[in-house]
Scaffold this active site. Structure first.
Site, short mmCIF file in Angstrom:
data_model
loop_
_atom_site.label_atom_id
_atom_site.label_comp_id
_atom_site.label_asym_id
_atom_site.label_seq_id
_atom_site.Cartn_x
_atom_site.Cartn_y
_atom_site.Cartn_z
N CYS A 274 -6.99 9.71 5.20
CA CYS A 274 -8.43 9.92 5.35
C CYS A 274 -8.64 10.43 6.77
O CYS A 274 -7.68 10.86 7.41
CB CYS A 274 -9.24 8.66 5.01
SG CYS A 274 -9.11 7.27 6.14
N HIS B 186 10.45 -3.80 9.17
CA HIS B 186 9.90 -5.15 9.31
C HIS B 186 8.90 -5.52 8.22
O HIS B 186 8.76 -6.70 7.89
CB HIS B 186 9.21 -5.31 10.66
CG HIS B 186 10.17 -5.35 11.81
ND1 HIS B 186 9.79 -5.75 13.08
CD2 HIS B 186 11.49 -5.05 11.88
CE1 HIS B 186 10.84 -5.69 13.89
NE2 HIS B 186 11.88 -5.26 13.19
N ARG C 95 8.36 -13.36 5.75
CA ARG C 95 7.00 -13.01 6.19
C ARG C 95 6.32 -12.08 5.20
O ARG C 95 5.13 -12.25 4.87
CB ARG C 95 7.07 -12.36 7.58
CG ARG C 95 7.58 -13.35 8.62
CD ARG C 95 8.09 -12.69 9.86
NE ARG C 95 8.61 -13.69 10.79
CZ ARG C 95 9.40 -13.40 11.82
NH1 ARG C 95 9.75 -12.14 12.06
NH2 ARG C 95 9.83 -14.35 12.60
C1 RB5 Z 1 -15.11 10.16 6.48
O1 RB5 Z 1 -16.04 10.83 7.26
C2 RB5 Z 1 -14.37 9.12 7.30
O2 RB5 Z 1 -15.20 8.05 7.58
C3 RB5 Z 1 -13.13 8.68 6.56
O3 RB5 Z 1 -12.32 9.77 6.30
C4 RB5 Z 1 -12.25 7.68 7.28
O4 RB5 Z 1 -12.02 8.08 8.59
C5 RB5 Z 1 -12.66 6.28 7.16
O5 RB5 Z 1 -11.99 5.35 7.63
#
Ligand code: RB5
Length: 147
Positions: A68, A101, A139
């Site tokens: 993301c 780990h 763990r």
């Molecule tokens: C999207 O704008 C952004 O918030 C997402 O890609 C990410 O970084 C969220 O954690």
């Protein structure tokens, strides 16, 4: 890794990096299960993190890759599933330690925070590094237990 399928997913912030990482996976001979997103239109990262985690839980793949914008939100989403150990990595050392780990089965990147060359290096390390077991197995076992 018994299953040669790698599941991959992203939101709009990780779309470009997902494509780069997919190509590397194909070059390395993996089958790719791509759960989207498939363009840079704005979407909600939890949906893609959950979809990838479900695929791991259902045995469709042993390992996954998530992207993301920062890597933070989508790793949080995936880690809500006890079958998933998703590691947000930023460099070779964190990629290596995530396997040695933590026995990470999902690697996460920020498409806005990590450049493609570093991400590709991390991906190769993630795929090629074994879990050390021993004290780490105790763990990691605790991570999978109900709270
Ligand atoms: C999207 O704008 C952004 O918030 C997402 O890609 C990410 O970084 C969220 O954690």
């Amino acid at each position: 890794m018994t299953n040669k399928t790698i599941v991959i997913a992203c939101d709009h912030g990780g779309y470009e990096l997902k494509n780069i990482l997919s190509k590397r996976l194909a070059d390395r001979g993996f089958e790719i299960l791509d759960l989207g997103t498939n363009n840079t239109d704005s979407v909600d990262y939890p949906e893609f993190g959950f979809a990838l985690a479900s695929a791991i839980r259902d045995g469709k793949a042993d390992r996954g890759v998530l992207c993301c914008g920062s890597g933070i939100g989508i790793s949080m989403a995936a880690n809500r599933y006890p079958e998933v150990r998703a590691a947000l990595v930023h460099d070779a050392l964190t990629a290596r330690l995530s396997r040695q780990h933590n026995d990470a089965n999902v690697i996460c990147f920020g498409g806005r925070t990590t450049g493609p060359d570093v991400a590709l290096d991390c991906l190769d390390i993630f795929l090629g590094t074994e879990f050390e077991g021993g004290r780490h197995a105790r763990r990691v076992g605790k991570l999978g237990q109900p709270i």
